[in-house]
Design a protein around this motif. Sequence first.
Motif, PDB file in Angstrom:
ATOM      1  N   GLU A  99      13.287  35.309  -6.413  1.00 16.29           N
ATOM      2  CA  GLU A  99      12.457  36.373  -5.468  1.00 16.29           C
ATOM      3  C   GLU A  99      12.881  37.898  -5.649  1.00 16.29           C
ATOM      4  OE1 GLU A  99      13.164  33.311  -1.957  1.00 16.29           O
ATOM      5  OE2 GLU A  99      14.189  35.080  -1.940  1.00 16.29           O
ATOM      6  N   CYS A 100      13.987  37.559  -6.038  1.00 18.52           N
ATOM      7  CA  CYS A 100      14.310  39.849  -6.629  1.00 18.52           C
ATOM      8  C   CYS A 100      13.337  40.414  -8.010  1.00 18.52           C
ATOM      9  CB  CYS A 100      16.077  39.545  -6.407  1.00 18.52           C
ATOM     10  SG  CYS A 100      16.070  39.291  -5.143  1.00 18.52           S
ATOM     11  N   VAL A 101      13.674  39.653  -8.699  1.00 19.75           N
ATOM     12  CA  VAL A 101      13.535  39.609 -10.636  1.00 19.75           C
ATOM     13  C   VAL A 101      11.988  40.418  -9.613  1.00 19.75           C
ATOM     14  CG1 VAL A 101      12.071  37.785 -10.597  1.00 19.75           C
ATOM     15  CG2 VAL A 101      13.096  39.223 -12.700  1.00 19.75           C
ATOM     16  N   SER A 102      12.084  42.213 -10.712  1.00 16.07           N
ATOM     17  CA  SER A 102      10.848  42.329 -11.654  1.00 16.07           C
ATOM     18  C   SER A 102      10.520  42.489 -12.646  1.00 16.07           C
ATOM     19  CB  SER A 102      11.137  43.644 -10.663  1.00 16.07           C
ATOM     20  OG  SER A 102      11.327  43.747  -9.230  1.00 16.07           O
ATOM     21  N   THR A 103       8.827  42.883 -12.735  1.00 16.23           N
ATOM     22  CA  THR A 103       8.514  42.624 -14.415  1.00 16.23           C
ATOM     23  C   THR A 103       8.242  43.849 -14.486  1.00 16.23           C
ATOM     24  OG1 THR A 103       6.255  41.876 -13.747  1.00 16.23           O
ATOM     25  CG2 THR A 103       7.200  40.641 -14.527  1.00 16.23           C
ATOM     26  N   THR A 104       8.327  44.420 -16.148  1.00 19.81           N
ATOM     27  CA  THR A 104       7.961  45.695 -16.480  1.00 19.81           C
ATOM     28  C   THR A 104       6.817  46.152 -16.833  1.00 19.81           C
ATOM     29  OG1 THR A 104       9.084  45.188 -18.690  1.00 19.81           O
ATOM     30  CG2 THR A 104      10.343  45.723 -16.753  1.00 19.81           C
ATOM     31  N   ALA A 105       6.882  46.897 -17.888  1.00 19.50           N
ATOM     32  CA  ALA A 105       5.673  47.095 -18.390  1.00 19.50           C
ATOM     33  C   ALA A 105       5.449  46.335 -19.722  1.00 19.50           C
ATOM     34  CB  ALA A 105       4.993  48.952 -18.632  1.00 19.50           C
ATOM     35  N   LEU A 106       6.137  45.873 -20.148  1.00 15.63           N
ATOM     36  CA  LEU A 106       6.620  45.198 -21.703  1.00 15.63           C
ATOM     37  C   LEU A 106       6.844  44.281 -21.134  1.00 15.63           C
ATOM     38  CD1 LEU A 106       7.385  46.053 -24.212  1.00 15.63           C
ATOM     39  CD2 LEU A 106       9.889  46.396 -23.993  1.00 15.63           C
ATOM     40  N   SER A 107       6.106  42.815 -21.697  1.00 16.49           N
ATOM     41  CA  SER A 107       6.051  41.928 -21.925  1.00 16.49           C
ATOM     42  C   SER A 107       7.521  41.395 -22.307  1.00 16.49           C
ATOM     43  CB  SER A 107       5.076  40.948 -21.993  1.00 16.49           C
ATOM     44  OG  SER A 107       5.362  41.289 -23.680  1.00 16.49           O
ATOM     45  N   ASN A 108       7.610  39.822 -21.773  1.00 19.42           N
ATOM     46  CA  ASN A 108       9.202  39.495 -21.740  1.00 19.42           C
ATOM     47  C   ASN A 108      10.586  39.911 -21.245  1.00 19.42           C
ATOM     48  OD1 ASN A 108       8.124  37.646 -23.000  1.00 19.42           O
ATOM     49  ND2 ASN A 108       8.209  38.615 -25.155  1.00 19.42           N
TER      50      ASN A 108
END
Length: 777
Positions: free
Chosen positions: A645-654
């Motif tokens: 629930e807390c994880v956020s994705t960056t502009a970079l995949s993986n």
Amino acid sequence: MLETPKNIQPQQSQANEALDLNKLKTTLKRNWLWLIILFLVINSVAYLKVRYTKNLYESSSELKLDIKNEATEFGIKPTVEDPNFNLLSGEIELIESRLFLGRVLDSSDLNVSYFSVGRVLNDELFQNAPFLVRYKAQNESSFNVPIHLDDSGSDEFTLQVGDEGQKTTGRYNSKVSLNGVDLYIEKNEAFRKGDEIGYFFVLNTRDALLGYLLRSLTAEPLNYNAHTLRISFKDNNPTKATAILNKIDSIYLHYSYEQKNLANKQKIDWVSNELVNIEHKMEDFENYFENFTLQNKTNNLDEDLKKTVSAINRLDSQRYELTNRIVEVNTLMDGMKAGDLSISLTQLHALPPTVAKNLEQLEDLYRDQEKLKLSYNEATFAYRQRQKDIETLRAKASRQLEEQRAEWIKRLDQINQKKARLEHEFVNIPDKSTQFSKNLRFYKLYEQFYLSLMQSKSEFEITQAGSVPDYKILSPANLSYTPISPNKLMITGIGFVGSFVAMLLLVGLLYVLNNKVTSLLDIERVTSVPMLGVVPSSRQFTKNGLHVLDHPKSMVSEAIRTLRTNLDFFNINGQRKVIAVSSTVSGEGKSFIALNLGAVMALSKKKVVLLDLDMRKPKQNLPVTVEDPSKGISTVLIRKNTWQECVSTTALSNFDYIPSGPHPPNPSELLLNGEFEELLNDLKTQYDYIILDTPPVGLVTDGIMAMKRADISIYIFRANYSKKDFVLNLQRIININKFSNITTLLNALPSTGEQSYGYGYYEEPGTRPWLKKIFNT
């Protein structure tokens, strides 16, 4: 896998004492502007010193002092013989004494000083003033201060004491009263005005002039054996210095001669005064002797005494003889009255011839009468005639005897008077003799004393005349137009060399005071912890912290890729997935390294997650947009949220990112409980690499807890920011916690120098070429 020993000891090397060129270059690079400012300031001070310091000129003369005492030729021995040292020292003290300099002032015209006001400096107009000032002062309130004179172009002028004093208007050749001073100012028609902008004069007090002479005059020995000394005088005006020194030399020769003969002069004056007094006394005695001689008709009382005794004796003889004669005359007169006249031959010889003749005739008549008595009667004519002749002759003889007796009685009285006078003189002669002898004795004593003083005076005069001051001016006062100060070349050189010395001292001071890590050597000298790599500094801007995406071809990006490659050497079995990135304090770049290291790993097709464990200070510049700041690591560890629930994705995949979440009251306790370890275990199943962005271990213990859960710990040092003590802090952490999986990294190392990260063929945008030309080697 590379491991560090259990007990890592700091390495000591001779390099500690060697000069760190990289540190020196860094110090120069960081402080080059201050060094240039210091150089300019010191040289500017030297220039101002030369520009605004008045030239000081020195006039000097050389004197040879030698006292030739020629009085020994007259048999007079000198009383004192001064050694050479005392002679020159005494002369120097004489020249520098206030008494001597007072004489110099009395014979010099220094009471008024004239100055011209220049655009930069003021100059003294010695013997060439635009006007001449004479004054009479009732007080000295206006002395030793500048009195400005403003010429109005006609016969009028304006005077002002100081810069803010009251102004007074006057006319040339007329009296002007100014604060109790009557001034008479005459205009110098021969003066030619230069580029000066004004004039002023100063009325000098005697104390001020004495102080000026004492400060400017110097007397020093040149050669003790040769009796030579050097006299110098300093002033801003060379003509004035020469004139004053010439005056000092001339007055010194005369004054020194007077001082050398002062004792003899005082003796001669005293002797001369005594001789005058003795002469007066001797004149009184001589007058006494003259009067005594005139009064007493002699000056030999002993002889007079003898003469007086003889005279008294003669008078006594005369008295005796006259007394006898008077008695005989009385006898004769009685005999004539009785008719019995008997005259002896002695009586006849004592009487005058006429009287003696009459008495003889009378005696003969008496004899004839006796004879007639025998022949004639008394009544006869012949007898009566004879009696008549006898009476006539007797009357005549009686009268003559009476006269003679009266004369003899008168002579006897005179003799008695003369005898009484002589007897009186005889009584007074001893007193006169005593007084005369006493005065004569004093006269002779004064005469001897007078002669003695005359001899002494002659000796003193011979001594004075024999003391010839052979003072020679070997070198007269010279007029020099070359100033002795300021030495412009020397001051400029001192300023130039001093600026470099000050710059070296400043660099040395900054070098010594710089306790920051500046190169790899600063880390390798202290600890043997393996070095993972070096990240160079960069001026390139990154808006979201992902430098490897914004500037993929930069030196920084290539360095981070090298870090990723070097980590493979610590992951031989492929089981190490948790990487902790820490530092001693904030600002050393651990978050930047953790973010970009994770990005590089993600670019290599690895699934990476970055955990922000600094729950005390949430990040601001993030590569992602956190939709709900209330969720994060802190809420996961208290089981409020799941990590999904807390994880956020960056502009970079993986590449995912889990923020720190809200600030908890107990961050250290949250990392100690099993939830953190369980979180890591869950993440290992989903990601290839887990990067822990820990808090600074030098400030809180949270980072130590995270490093204990990590497979590999990267300890960050920032060049020119981290202190050298931080390396010792790392060593202390390793020894206490028994870490064996720690490696170090030097961040933000300047991109030039021998210890820099060697990617010189990369073009760094934003680098200033002119700085490279200055600091590049």
